[in-house]
Design an enzyme around this catalytic site. Sequence first.
Site, short mmCIF file in Angstrom:
data_model
loop_
_atom_site.label_atom_id
_atom_site.label_comp_id
_atom_site.label_asym_id
_atom_site.label_seq_id
_atom_site.Cartn_x
_atom_site.Cartn_y
_atom_site.Cartn_z
CG ASP A 186 -17.42 -55.59 -12.68
OD1 ASP A 186 -17.44 -56.31 -13.71
OD2 ASP A 186 -18.31 -54.77 -12.41
CE LYS A 242 -20.75 -53.47 -20.64
NZ LYS A 242 -20.45 -52.79 -19.41
CE1 TYR A 286 -24.44 -49.36 -13.21
CE2 TYR A 286 -23.50 -50.57 -15.07
CZ TYR A 286 -24.61 -50.18 -14.32
OH TYR A 286 -25.86 -50.61 -14.68
#
Length: 431
Positions: A239, A267, A144
């Site tokens: 990522d 995050k 994702y």
Amino acid sequence: MKTLKSDALYNEAIKYIPCGVNSPVRAFKSVGGIPLFINRGDGSKIYDVDGNEFIEYIGSWGPHLFGHNPSFIKEALIQVIENGTSFGAPTELEIKMAKLISELVPSVEMVRMVNSGTEATMSAVRAARGYTGKEKFIKFEGCYHGHADYFLIKAGSGALTLGIPTSPGVTKGNAADTLLADYNDIDSVKSLISKNKNEIAAVIIEPVAGNMGVVKAADAFIKELRQICDEEKIVLIFDEVMTGFRVAKGGAQEILGITPDLTTFGKIIGGGLPVGAFGGKKEIMEMIAPSGPIYQAGTLSGNPLAMAAGYAALNHIKNHPEVYNLLEEKSLYLEKGIKENFKSLKKNYALNRVGSMSTLFFTEGKVNSFKDAVKSDTKLYGKYFHEMLIRGIYLAPAQFEAAFVSTAHSKDDLDKTIKANFEALSILDKK
Ligand SMILES: *Cc1c(COP(=O)(O)O)cnc(C)c1O
């Protein structure tokens, strides 16, 4: 467990917000039931509006490396808020933040701040395309990278859980430039590259996948991926929105020993505020506007509140490198406890862990790829989730997610979790 107030809020929320949530994974769609409304977080615990207390392993889906509301982040926020929240002009804190990121993650020579992980990955792919002059890119099934159109092709977790591998609203044109490879399968990458010779701008990968549940890239696979990207002049993007500052001070690239061309963050880098960043080789980053022609912008990017929280988090990491040993110790303790439960209950479920992120897959046998992960019994996970919840343990309400241990989780928290895991697994057998 009383949920009267949560139930009432949910019934109100669904009138105004799709499914009552502002991000799909928060809904209890894949485990059944309705979400709890949270009032407060403190360390390893969250408290819902009905006063229920939970030891939790979501950590706002990754950011809370130090648990909820650590005092050093709260104090940093209080300090800057006195001076205003955003100026749309440069501030010194942005330089401090950029310097610290490139100190902790040496492959990041230059960096630009954005407001979410999605913005970071979206901008990194644009940078790679602009830099190489090529249009296609490779992603891996089950990874994702946020919700930009061209990433929503077999995109793991939220999308996976809801059974929308490709979302309506994503055009065929967008989908056509996204090539799909199999995680940990270098031949699938080679075959795409030979079929699309000189057309591929980038390969983007979660170097430790968290969004199909936790699956680590094999050493030989990631090494060869780096080689191929060099040979073919393809920009390798790690990522690290989830793994950055999570699995090690320098992210997954540190533990794998592989240097990407670009890295994306989110995050933890925001210390609990909405922040993302992308950075890497100077040669590529200098092509970003206005020093170069590749456009990228953000009204609130690098705002003082976000930078203060993010800087406080990263500075704490810099000054306390022992944090990662502590997280490893706690996470290993939890893993051992759960594996002992498996043994005494004669279970052979897959439990993958890299540092403080882990996933218990309800499938027997190894999970090294997306195809292995989807063998999991998601119905059984749903039952397990609810058995844990009523025992005061709040896990991700979906199978294909990571559980995060924070520095705030105490031995008592972990023992309670191991005990609840034993009871929950025993009950599942009987149901
Ligand atoms: C969470 C995540 C994103 C998206 O970040 P948002 O802040 O939710 O937009 C991208 N990539 C990975 C690996 C993630 O875990």
